[in-house]
Write a protein that holds these residues in place. Sequence first.
Motif, PDB file in Angstrom:
ATOM      1  N   MET A  39      28.275  16.632   0.095  1.00 28.55           N
ATOM      2  CA  MET A  39      28.102  15.332   0.691  1.00 28.55           C
ATOM      3  C   MET A  39      27.167  15.496   1.992  1.00 28.55           C
ATOM      4  SD  MET A  39      30.597  12.522   1.937  1.00 28.55           S
ATOM      5  CE  MET A  39      31.167  13.226   3.419  1.00 28.55           C
ATOM      6  N   LYS A  40      26.228  14.568   2.335  1.00 26.12           N
ATOM      7  CA  LYS A  40      25.593  14.306   3.706  1.00 26.12           C
ATOM      8  C   LYS A  40      25.718  12.984   3.871  1.00 26.12           C
ATOM      9  CE  LYS A  40      22.406  18.191   2.883  1.00 26.12           C
ATOM     10  NZ  LYS A  40      20.879  18.361   2.745  1.00 26.12           N
ATOM     11  N   ILE A  41      25.931  12.663   5.304  1.00 27.59           N
ATOM     12  CA  ILE A  41      26.004  11.490   6.033  1.00 27.59           C
ATOM     13  C   ILE A  41      24.977  11.110   6.915  1.00 27.59           C
ATOM     14  CG2 ILE A  41      27.471   9.524   7.035  1.00 27.59           C
ATOM     15  CD1 ILE A  41      30.006  11.192   5.936  1.00 27.59           C
ATOM     16  N   ALA A  42      24.067  10.335   6.676  1.00 27.75           N
ATOM     17  CA  ALA A  42      23.066  10.061   7.831  1.00 27.75           C
ATOM     18  C   ALA A  42      23.622   9.377   8.925  1.00 27.75           C
ATOM     19  CB  ALA A  42      21.876   9.374   7.150  1.00 27.75           C
ATOM     20  N   ASP A  43      23.044   9.404  10.099  1.00 29.10           N
ATOM     21  CA  ASP A  43      23.497   8.606  11.432  1.00 29.10           C
ATOM     22  C   ASP A  43      23.474   7.191  11.094  1.00 29.10           C
ATOM     23  OD1 ASP A  43      24.250  10.856  12.786  1.00 29.10           O
ATOM     24  OD2 ASP A  43      22.185  10.878  13.716  1.00 29.10           O
ATOM     25  N   ALA A  44      24.328   6.397  11.215  1.00 28.55           N
ATOM     26  CA  ALA A  44      24.240   4.672  11.051  1.00 28.55           C
ATOM     27  C   ALA A  44      23.111   4.271  11.853  1.00 28.55           C
ATOM     28  CB  ALA A  44      25.630   4.264  11.513  1.00 28.55           C
ATOM     29  N   ILE A  45      22.211   3.291  11.113  1.00 29.80           N
ATOM     30  CA  ILE A  45      21.208   2.619  11.684  1.00 29.80           C
ATOM     31  C   ILE A  45      21.325   1.225  11.810  1.00 29.80           C
ATOM     32  CG2 ILE A  45      19.509   4.573  11.521  1.00 29.80           C
ATOM     33  CD1 ILE A  45      18.577   2.968   9.064  1.00 29.80           C
ATOM     34  N   PRO A  46      20.930   0.459  12.617  1.00 31.71           N
ATOM     35  CA  PRO A  46      21.259  -1.012  12.781  1.00 31.71           C
ATOM     36  C   PRO A  46      20.597  -1.559  11.481  1.00 31.71           C
ATOM     37  CG  PRO A  46      20.498  -0.361  14.803  1.00 31.71           C
ATOM     38  CD  PRO A  46      20.349   0.935  13.875  1.00 31.71           C
ATOM     39  N   ALA A  47      21.026  -2.683  10.989  1.00 32.43           N
ATOM     40  CA  ALA A  47      20.505  -3.461   9.633  1.00 32.43           C
ATOM     41  C   ALA A  47      20.674  -4.735  10.228  1.00 32.43           C
ATOM     42  CB  ALA A  47      21.399  -3.000   8.616  1.00 32.43           C
ATOM     43  N   HIS A  94      35.664   9.043   5.624  1.00 37.44           N
ATOM     44  CA  HIS A  94      36.733   8.470   6.103  1.00 37.44           C
ATOM     45  C   HIS A  94      36.636   8.660   7.863  1.00 37.44           C
ATOM     46  CE1 HIS A  94      40.586   7.957   8.337  1.00 37.44           C
ATOM     47  NE2 HIS A  94      40.836   7.023   7.608  1.00 37.44           N
ATOM     48  N   ASP A  95      36.258   9.761   8.398  1.00 34.27           N
ATOM     49  CA  ASP A  95      36.308   9.850   9.790  1.00 34.27           C
ATOM     50  C   ASP A  95      35.062   9.216  10.393  1.00 34.27           C
ATOM     51  OD1 ASP A  95      38.693  11.583   9.683  1.00 34.27           O
ATOM     52  OD2 ASP A  95      37.667  13.384   9.949  1.00 34.27           O
ATOM     53  N   ARG A  96      33.836   9.385   9.696  1.00 33.60           N
ATOM     54  CA  ARG A  96      32.788   8.804  10.184  1.00 33.60           C
ATOM     55  C   ARG A  96      32.790   7.243  10.188  1.00 33.60           C
ATOM     56  NH1 ARG A  96      28.078  12.047   9.806  1.00 33.60           N
ATOM     57  NH2 ARG A  96      26.778  10.267  10.644  1.00 33.60           N
ATOM     58  N   GLY A 124      33.863  -0.996  17.527  1.00 34.35           N
ATOM     59  CA  GLY A 124      33.765  -2.279  17.228  1.00 34.35           C
ATOM     60  C   GLY A 124      32.696  -2.698  16.214  1.00 34.35           C
ATOM     61  N   ASN A 125      32.319  -1.843  15.355  1.00 36.32           N
ATOM     62  CA  ASN A 125      31.542  -2.191  14.250  1.00 36.32           C
ATOM     63  C   ASN A 125      32.060  -2.328  12.819  1.00 36.32           C
ATOM     64  OD1 ASN A 125      28.879  -1.440  15.832  1.00 36.32           O
ATOM     65  ND2 ASN A 125      29.684   0.615  15.767  1.00 36.32           N
ATOM     66  N   PHE A 126      32.147  -3.701  12.584  1.00 37.80           N
ATOM     67  CA  PHE A 126      33.120  -3.755  11.266  1.00 37.80           C
ATOM     68  C   PHE A 126      32.126  -4.302  10.162  1.00 37.80           C
ATOM     69  CE2 PHE A 126      36.337  -3.696  14.785  1.00 37.80           C
ATOM     70  CZ  PHE A 126      36.954  -2.870  14.393  1.00 37.80           C
ATOM     71  N   ARG A 127      30.803  -4.408  10.628  1.00 41.40           N
ATOM     72  CA  ARG A 127      30.013  -4.803   9.394  1.00 41.40           C
ATOM     73  C   ARG A 127      29.200  -3.809   9.130  1.00 41.40           C
ATOM     74  NH1 ARG A 127      26.283  -9.283   9.699  1.00 41.40           N
ATOM     75  NH2 ARG A 127      26.789  -9.170   7.161  1.00 41.40           N
ATOM     76  N   LEU A 128      29.411  -3.047   7.721  1.00 39.13           N
ATOM     77  CA  LEU A 128      28.931  -1.685   7.355  1.00 39.13           C
ATOM     78  C   LEU A 128      28.052  -1.996   6.030  1.00 39.13           C
ATOM     79  CD1 LEU A 128      31.861   0.609   8.552  1.00 39.13           C
ATOM     80  CD2 LEU A 128      29.883   0.008   9.552  1.00 39.13           C
ATOM     81  N   LEU A 129      27.228  -1.371   5.815  1.00 37.36           N
ATOM     82  CA  LEU A 129      26.480  -1.287   4.577  1.00 37.36           C
ATOM     83  C   LEU A 129      26.464   0.202   4.333  1.00 37.36           C
ATOM     84  CD1 LEU A 129      23.480  -3.408   5.473  1.00 37.36           C
ATOM     85  CD2 LEU A 129      25.407  -4.087   4.286  1.00 37.36           C
ATOM     86  N   ILE A 130      26.905   0.615   3.119  1.00 37.16           N
ATOM     87  CA  ILE A 130      26.953   1.953   2.854  1.00 37.16           C
ATOM     88  C   ILE A 130      25.925   2.361   1.492  1.00 37.16           C
ATOM     89  CG2 ILE A 130      28.046   3.796   2.047  1.00 37.16           C
ATOM     90  CD1 ILE A 130      30.397   2.808   3.280  1.00 37.16           C
ATOM     91  N   ASP A 131      24.605   2.752   1.797  1.00 43.31           N
ATOM     92  CA  ASP A 131      23.672   3.114   1.023  1.00 43.31           C
ATOM     93  C   ASP A 131      24.157   4.189  -0.020  1.00 43.31           C
ATOM     94  OD1 ASP A 131      21.641   4.027  -0.598  1.00 43.31           O
ATOM     95  OD2 ASP A 131      19.926   3.922   1.066  1.00 43.31           O
ATOM     96  N   LEU A 189      25.657  -2.231  10.463  1.00 44.90           N
ATOM     97  CA  LEU A 189      25.067  -0.755  10.389  1.00 44.90           C
ATOM     98  C   LEU A 189      24.978  -0.333   8.989  1.00 44.90           C
ATOM     99  CD1 LEU A 189      27.316   0.829  13.335  1.00 44.90           C
ATOM    100  CD2 LEU A 189      24.877  -0.141  13.428  1.00 44.90           C
ATOM    101  N   LEU A 190      23.989   0.411   8.849  1.00 38.15           N
ATOM    102  CA  LEU A 190      23.561   0.886   7.660  1.00 38.15           C
ATOM    103  C   LEU A 190      23.894   2.655   7.644  1.00 38.15           C
ATOM    104  CD1 LEU A 190      22.610   1.095   4.652  1.00 38.15           C
ATOM    105  CD2 LEU A 190      20.248   1.276   5.882  1.00 38.15           C
TER     106      LEU A 190
END
Length: 110
Positions: A3-11, A33-35, A43-50, A16-17
């Motif tokens: 698995m790879k997880i890219a850094d979160a970017i603003p959407a 989970h940790d990311r 404080g980022n509670f709006r997440l998009l997971i591609d 955050l995406l």
Amino acid sequence: MGMKIADAIPADGGALLIKVSGRVDTSSCRELHDRIEVLFRGGNFRLLIDMSEIDGLCSSGISVLLTADATARAHGGSLMLLDPSVKTQTMLMILGVSDSLSIAPSARAM
């Protein structure tokens, strides 16, 4: 492939995406989970997971997503899964959680 997880970017809309690729299995779901937890602590509670490049998703990975969704909602946010493969969608349906998670075919569908 691990698995790879890219850094979160603003959407759009202040979300955050996060792009996740590879296999989300018992050996990698803790990292996911940790990311997500780091984003929540910020404080980022709006997440998009591609999910367009996820090759496999085990029940432990689904549990991480369900927990993240509940946490986001408890803080007035949301979790949206973007573009999951047919295989991933089937797994979500088999486990009976497809109606519990917000799923969109792509970021444009939002």
